[in-house]
Design an enzyme around this catalytic site. Structure first.
Site, PDB file in Angstrom:
ATOM      1  N   CYS A 126      -9.021 -20.725  17.130  1.00 16.07           N
ATOM      2  CA  CYS A 126      -9.659 -20.484  16.351  1.00 16.07           C
ATOM      3  C   CYS A 126     -10.880 -19.655  16.736  1.00 16.07           C
ATOM      4  CB  CYS A 126      -9.982 -21.791  15.331  1.00 16.07           C
ATOM      5  SG  CYS A 126      -8.498 -22.453  13.692  1.00 16.07           S
ATOM      6  N   HIS A 267     -17.208 -20.506  12.340  1.00 22.23           N
ATOM      7  CA  HIS A 267     -15.897 -20.270  12.137  1.00 22.23           C
ATOM      8  C   HIS A 267     -15.775 -21.344  10.975  1.00 22.23           C
ATOM      9  CE1 HIS A 267     -11.857 -21.059  12.110  1.00 22.23           C
ATOM     10  NE2 HIS A 267     -11.905 -22.904  12.285  1.00 22.23           N
ATOM     11  N   ASN A 297      -9.596 -21.703   6.134  1.00 19.86           N
ATOM     12  CA  ASN A 297      -9.548 -21.851   7.521  1.00 19.86           C
ATOM     13  C   ASN A 297      -8.541 -20.867   7.780  1.00 19.86           C
ATOM     14  OD1 ASN A 297      -9.673 -22.137  10.300  1.00 19.86           O
ATOM     15  ND2 ASN A 297      -9.406 -24.323  10.505  1.00 19.86           N
TER      16      ASN A 297
END
Length: 342
Positions: A126, A267, A297
């Site tokens: 990520c 994030h 996500n």
């Protein structure tokens, strides 16, 4: 030290660089919490309370990460008003490449017609976009190139086990691209970054099958080794601690406080992680960009997608001081400070 004069990690003869354009893309298909209720034992209230997610976009079968990345790149180029042939390098942050090789960057280069460009992929989970952003920035800072395309893109739906309610509720698909160029006189652009990896966290978040250690076989498929494996509590604790540490470090060494920021773009993994980091920074909640409810996500795609949301909502304007932060598989963590020059 003020952020406008910071020379951390920048030699005296290096060019200042900036993000000059942004483009984002998510596939049209949407998977809602209500849809997931029909697929696995869960419910909308449980998902929303623990993650903040209401829906996520899902890539159609027959398409790959490169298709999303290429569309985001095209939109970025259109925003800048230049042809793909002006792009000299392409860096793609992703952990869901179309295939082991060639790289996603190669596929994107061909799809957008960036003739003569070179490039590569960055695998940092990520944190892929923020890692790729610094790699692209250094290519321009050094004077090697004047236009570098940096893309964060992941098709997480292709590696999620939709029988595992602990992971399938979290992830979606999406991509975002930015163009890195030399800053004009009087512009600041990218200021500083803090990045770190901790390989001891590998067992807590990985996809074990398909590599050289566990090549694809009937056994690896049967044992679910081609799906995301995640120890949620371990990942959560790392993300909360290290995102806060990295953001605090990059702000302190540049003489910046949370109240000085135009916005914080983290994030989008879990709303609780975002708010915990923002609280430690003393951030006004209205300046924290959260769009996880719409996208889930998207791994390396989350930060550029959140940039797009910030622009759309009028929370990211030219001259704003911006903080980016991410944590991901590896473990990886990254934070970047910049002034928005678009």
């Amino acid at each position: 030290m003020t952020p406008d004069s910071s020379q951390v990690f920048r030699g005296p003869h290096c060019t200042r660089v900036k993000i000059s354009a942004l483009g984002t893309y998510v596939p049209p298909k949407i998977l809602t919490n209500a849809d997931l209720e029909k697929m696995v034992e869960t419910n909308d209230q449980w998902i929303t309370e623990r993650t903040g997610i209401k829906e996520r976009h899902i890539l159609d079968k027959g398409q790959g990460t490169s298709d999303m990345a290429a569309e985001a790149a095209r939109r970025c180029l259109a925003a800048r008003g230049i042809p793909a042939t002006d792009v000299e390098a392409i860096i793609v942050g992703t952990v869901t490449p179309d295939m082991m090789f060639p790289s996603t960057a190669c596929l994107v280069q061909d799809k957008i017609g960036a003739k003569g460009a070179w490039g590569f992929d960055v695998s940092a989970g990520c944190s892929g976009f923020v890692f790729a952003l610094q790699a692209g920035a250094k290519l321009v800072e050094s004077g090697a190139h004047k236009k570098v395309m940096v893309i964060g893109a992941d098709a997480n739906s292709t590696i999620v086990n939709y029988k595992d309610r602990t992971t399938c509720i979290l992830f979606g698909d999406g991509a975002g691209a930015v163009l890195i160029e030399p800053a004009e006189e009087g512009e600041v652009g990218l200021i500083d970054f803090v990045h770190e990896i901790d390989g001891s966290g590998g067992p807590a978040l990985n996809l074990a099958g398909g590599g050289s250690l566990h090549p694809a076989s009937a056994e690896t498929v049967a044992s679910g080794m081609h799906f995301i494996h995640q120890d949620g509590q371990t990942v959560y604790k790392f993300a909360v601690r290290k995102m806060a540490d990295a953001t605090t470090r990059v702000l302190e060494r540049n003489g910046v406080e949370g109240k000085d920021l135009g916005c914080f773009i983290p994030h989008q993994a879990n709303k609780r992680i975002i708010t915990a980091t923002a609280d430690r920074l003393g951030m006004d909640p209205s300046r924290v960009i959260i769009n996880i409810e719409k996208y889930g996500n998207t791994s390396a795609g989350t930060i550029p997608l959140a940039m797009g949301t910030a622009v759309e909502e009028g929370k990211l304007k030219k001259g704003d001081l911006v903080l980016l932060a991410a944590a991901g598989a590896g473990f990886t963590v990254g934070a970047a400070l910049l002034r928005w020059e678009i």
